[in-house]
Write a protein that holds these residues in place. Structure first.
Motif, PDB file in Angstrom:
ATOM      1  N   HIS A 130       7.204   8.486   2.715  1.00  0.00           N
ATOM      2  CA  HIS A 130       5.740   8.435   2.805  1.00  0.00           C
ATOM      3  C   HIS A 130       5.276   8.073   4.219  1.00  0.00           C
ATOM      4  CE1 HIS A 130       5.693   8.844  -1.489  1.00  0.00           C
ATOM      5  NE2 HIS A 130       6.354   7.713  -1.674  1.00  0.00           N
ATOM      6  N   ASP A 131       4.165   8.673   4.575  1.00  0.00           N
ATOM      7  CA  ASP A 131       3.611   8.462   5.908  1.00  0.00           C
ATOM      8  C   ASP A 131       2.311   7.641   5.806  1.00  0.00           C
ATOM      9  OD1 ASP A 131       2.522   8.596   8.393  1.00  0.00           O
ATOM     10  OD2 ASP A 131       2.432  10.790   8.495  1.00  0.00           O
ATOM     11  N   LEU A 132       2.360   6.442   6.326  1.00  0.00           N
ATOM     12  CA  LEU A 132       1.196   5.551   6.201  1.00  0.00           C
ATOM     13  C   LEU A 132       0.000   6.055   7.013  1.00  0.00           C
ATOM     14  CD1 LEU A 132       3.102   2.130   6.402  1.00  0.00           C
ATOM     15  CD2 LEU A 132       2.127   3.184   4.345  1.00  0.00           C
ATOM     16  N   VAL A 133       0.278   6.826   8.062  1.00  0.00           N
ATOM     17  CA  VAL A 133      -0.833   7.376   8.857  1.00  0.00           C
ATOM     18  C   VAL A 133      -1.642   8.354   8.009  1.00  0.00           C
ATOM     19  CG1 VAL A 133      -1.475   8.743  10.872  1.00  0.00           C
ATOM     20  CG2 VAL A 133       0.386   7.095  11.042  1.00  0.00           C
ATOM     21  N   SER A 134      -0.941   9.268   7.324  1.00  0.00           N
ATOM     22  CA  SER A 134      -1.701  10.246   6.542  1.00  0.00           C
ATOM     23  C   SER A 134      -2.293   9.606   5.286  1.00  0.00           C
ATOM     24  CB  SER A 134      -0.860  11.485   6.222  1.00  0.00           C
ATOM     25  OG  SER A 134       0.126  11.168   5.284  1.00  0.00           O
ATOM     26  N   LEU A 135      -1.623   8.600   4.727  1.00  0.00           N
ATOM     27  CA  LEU A 135      -2.206   7.903   3.574  1.00  0.00           C
ATOM     28  C   LEU A 135      -3.503   7.197   3.982  1.00  0.00           C
ATOM     29  CD1 LEU A 135       0.965   6.381   1.808  1.00  0.00           C
ATOM     30  CD2 LEU A 135      -0.367   8.392   1.113  1.00  0.00           C
ATOM     31  N   GLY A 136      -3.488   6.619   5.190  1.00  0.00           N
ATOM     32  CA  GLY A 136      -4.689   5.948   5.706  1.00  0.00           C
ATOM     33  C   GLY A 136      -5.807   6.957   5.956  1.00  0.00           C
ATOM     34  N   ASP A 138      -6.213   9.784   4.385  1.00  0.00           N
ATOM     35  CA  ASP A 138      -6.749  10.182   3.069  1.00  0.00           C
ATOM     36  C   ASP A 138      -7.766   9.159   2.557  1.00  0.00           C
ATOM     37  OD1 ASP A 138      -5.024  12.311   3.192  1.00  0.00           O
ATOM     38  OD2 ASP A 138      -3.544  11.485   1.798  1.00  0.00           O
ATOM     39  N   LEU A 139      -7.469   7.882   2.765  1.00  0.00           N
ATOM     40  CA  LEU A 139      -8.388   6.830   2.291  1.00  0.00           C
ATOM     41  C   LEU A 139      -9.718   6.906   3.041  1.00  0.00           C
ATOM     42  CD1 LEU A 139      -5.851   3.842   2.068  1.00  0.00           C
ATOM     43  CD2 LEU A 139      -6.929   4.999   0.131  1.00  0.00           C
ATOM     44  N   ARG A 140      -9.644   7.236   4.332  1.00  0.00           N
ATOM     45  CA  ARG A 140     -10.887   7.399   5.106  1.00  0.00           C
ATOM     46  C   ARG A 140     -11.634   8.643   4.654  1.00  0.00           C
ATOM     47  NH1 ARG A 140      -7.646   5.245   9.028  1.00  0.00           N
ATOM     48  NH2 ARG A 140      -7.025   7.263   9.878  1.00  0.00           N
ATOM     49  N   ASP A 141     -10.895   9.726   4.415  1.00  0.00           N
ATOM     50  CA  ASP A 141     -11.538  10.964   3.968  1.00  0.00           C
ATOM     51  C   ASP A 141     -12.251  10.776   2.626  1.00  0.00           C
ATOM     52  OD1 ASP A 141     -10.574  12.145   6.219  1.00  0.00           O
ATOM     53  OD2 ASP A 141      -8.933  13.229   5.236  1.00  0.00           O
ATOM     54  N   VAL A 193      -1.542   0.067  -2.088  1.00  0.00           N
ATOM     55  CA  VAL A 193      -1.233  -1.198  -1.409  1.00  0.00           C
ATOM     56  C   VAL A 193      -1.847  -1.198  -0.003  1.00  0.00           C
ATOM     57  CG1 VAL A 193       0.625  -2.686  -0.546  1.00  0.00           C
ATOM     58  CG2 VAL A 193       0.862  -1.565  -2.761  1.00  0.00           C
ATOM     59  N   LEU A 194      -1.743  -0.055   0.679  1.00  0.00           N
ATOM     60  CA  LEU A 194      -2.364   0.075   2.000  1.00  0.00           C
ATOM     61  C   LEU A 194      -3.876  -0.143   1.890  1.00  0.00           C
ATOM     62  CD1 LEU A 194      -2.115   0.906   5.019  1.00  0.00           C
ATOM     63  CD2 LEU A 194      -2.410   3.282   4.281  1.00  0.00           C
ATOM     64  N   TYR A 195      -4.468   0.451   0.866  1.00  0.00           N
ATOM     65  CA  TYR A 195      -5.910   0.296   0.639  1.00  0.00           C
ATOM     66  C   TYR A 195      -6.275  -1.181   0.491  1.00  0.00           C
ATOM     67  CZ  TYR A 195     -10.377   0.680  -1.888  1.00  0.00           C
ATOM     68  OH  TYR A 195     -11.675   0.537  -2.292  1.00  0.00           O
ATOM     69  N   HIS A 196      -5.520  -1.894  -0.328  1.00  0.00           N
ATOM     70  CA  HIS A 196      -5.754  -3.325  -0.549  1.00  0.00           C
ATOM     71  C   HIS A 196      -5.751  -4.074   0.800  1.00  0.00           C
ATOM     72  CE1 HIS A 196      -5.116  -7.207  -2.844  1.00  0.00           C
ATOM     73  NE2 HIS A 196      -4.696  -7.555  -1.642  1.00  0.00           N
ATOM     74  N   GLU A 197      -4.751  -3.811   1.621  1.00  0.00           N
ATOM     75  CA  GLU A 197      -4.631  -4.529   2.899  1.00  0.00           C
ATOM     76  C   GLU A 197      -5.734  -4.107   3.877  1.00  0.00           C
ATOM     77  OE1 GLU A 197      -2.828  -6.993   2.748  1.00  0.00           O
ATOM     78  OE2 GLU A 197      -1.497  -6.450   1.097  1.00  0.00           O
ATOM     79  N   LEU A 198      -6.084  -2.821   3.860  1.00  0.00           N
ATOM     80  CA  LEU A 198      -7.154  -2.361   4.758  1.00  0.00           C
ATOM     81  C   LEU A 198      -8.511  -2.961   4.366  1.00  0.00           C
ATOM     82  CD1 LEU A 198      -6.178   1.402   5.323  1.00  0.00           C
ATOM     83  CD2 LEU A 198      -5.868  -0.510   6.904  1.00  0.00           C
ATOM     84  N   LEU A 199      -8.676  -3.232   3.067  1.00  0.00           N
ATOM     85  CA  LEU A 199      -9.911  -3.903   2.639  1.00  0.00           C
ATOM     86  C   LEU A 199      -9.985  -5.302   3.256  1.00  0.00           C
ATOM     87  CD1 LEU A 199     -10.377  -3.055  -1.164  1.00  0.00           C
ATOM     88  CD2 LEU A 199     -11.596  -2.092   0.793  1.00  0.00           C
ATOM     89  N   HIS A 200      -8.840  -5.989   3.305  1.00  0.00           N
ATOM     90  CA  HIS A 200      -8.823  -7.308   3.951  1.00  0.00           C
ATOM     91  C   HIS A 200      -9.218  -7.179   5.417  1.00  0.00           C
ATOM     92  CE1 HIS A 200      -7.395  -9.741   0.727  1.00  0.00           C
ATOM     93  NE2 HIS A 200      -6.225  -9.135   0.615  1.00  0.00           N
ATOM     94  N   LEU A 201      -8.660  -6.179   6.101  1.00  0.00           N
ATOM     95  CA  LEU A 201      -8.991  -5.985   7.521  1.00  0.00           C
ATOM     96  C   LEU A 201     -10.485  -5.759   7.695  1.00  0.00           C
ATOM     97  CD1 LEU A 201      -6.549  -3.712   9.555  1.00  0.00           C
ATOM     98  CD2 LEU A 201      -6.684  -6.190   9.430  1.00  0.00           C
TER      99      LEU A 201
END
Ligand SMILES: [Zn+2]
Length: 242
Positions: A130-136, A138-141, A193-201
């Motif tokens: 999995h690529d965290l850059v593309s997952l991130g 997607d979350l922005r999109d 999980v990335l979404y959860h952490e990005l919400l903290h940021l």
């Protein structure tokens, strides 16, 4: 890691010491402390610790503030002595300090140092599966997150299955456990999980409960919220993931 960074750290160590000591001694005196000793400490996390005994205090202050200057050190000293005192003032950081932590100068100076001290990072967002850059992306999109400038996202080196995500809000660093970078783990799990952490940021520095009701409501907006939670529980106990 470069030895350069370590060397300049050691060089800088004494440089700001006098200033740190002066700021803390002055504020300490205002709070009735007659003996104050403040020192820089290369903690990995941004923090300060202290010991007090009658009217003397010994403090270790994160060296991430080494370039912050007397005014901000004085603010920090006020926050810390305020908390040490009776009643314990809740909020340590002044508005001016918060603005400083959000400034590009602060993050550009300290994030590289923080990354060097983070031993468990793979220093790479692209995993085997999995690529965290593309997952991130997607979350922005999807409009779920806005993206925080200067943020740094990476897989961890180790496969922690209890702590699957980690975030240093002040250093804007997010780490996702390597255990989620497997073919048998669907991409919506690391995405969640990335979404959860990005919400903290995005929420930034705030005092009190990190996982308050508002946070949980936003968390549920992830399209695979329930499935991801279910799989994470499974991963944390299944022998397959040992
Ligand atoms: Zn959290």
């Amino acid at each position: 890691m470069t030895t350069d960074g370590l060397y300049s750290y050691a060089e800088g160590k004494d440089e700001g010491r006098g200033e740190l000591q002066r700021c803390f001694a002055k504020v300490g005196a205002e709070h009735g402390f007659t003996e104050v000793e403040a020192r820089w400490e290369p903690y990995k996390e941004f923090k300060a610790t202290w010991r007090r005994c009658a009217s003397s205090a010994e403090l270790r202050i994160t060296d991430y503030m080494m370039a912050s200057g007397a005014e901000l050190l004085t603010d920090l000293a006020r926050g810390i002595f305020g908390r040490m005192g009776r009643g314990g003032q809740r909020e340590i950081y002044s508005e001016r300090l918060r603005q400083h932590f959000l400034s590009p100068e602060f993050i550009l100076r300290n994030q590289p140092l923080y990354l060097r001290r983070s031993r468990n990072l793979a220093y790479c967002p692209r995993g085997r599966t999995h690529d965290l850059v593309s997952l991130g992306q997607d979350l922005r999109d999807l409009g779920l997150v806005n993206g925080v400038p200067h943020s740094y996202v990476s897989w961890t080196k180790g496969e922690n299955r209890q702590r699957v995500g980690y975030c240093s809000v002040i250093m804007r660093v997010v780490a996702i456990s390597r255990i989620l970078d497997r073919r048998e783990v669907p991409s919506f799990v690391p995405s969640y999980v990335l979404y959860h952490e990005l919400l903290h940021l995005e929420n930034g520095l705030r005092f009190g409960a990190y996982h308050d009701r508002e946070f949980r409501e936003r968390e549920r907006m992830h399209p695979h919220h329930e499935e991801a939670e279910r799989l994470l529980r499974k991963i944390s106990v299944s022998p397959q993931f040992r």
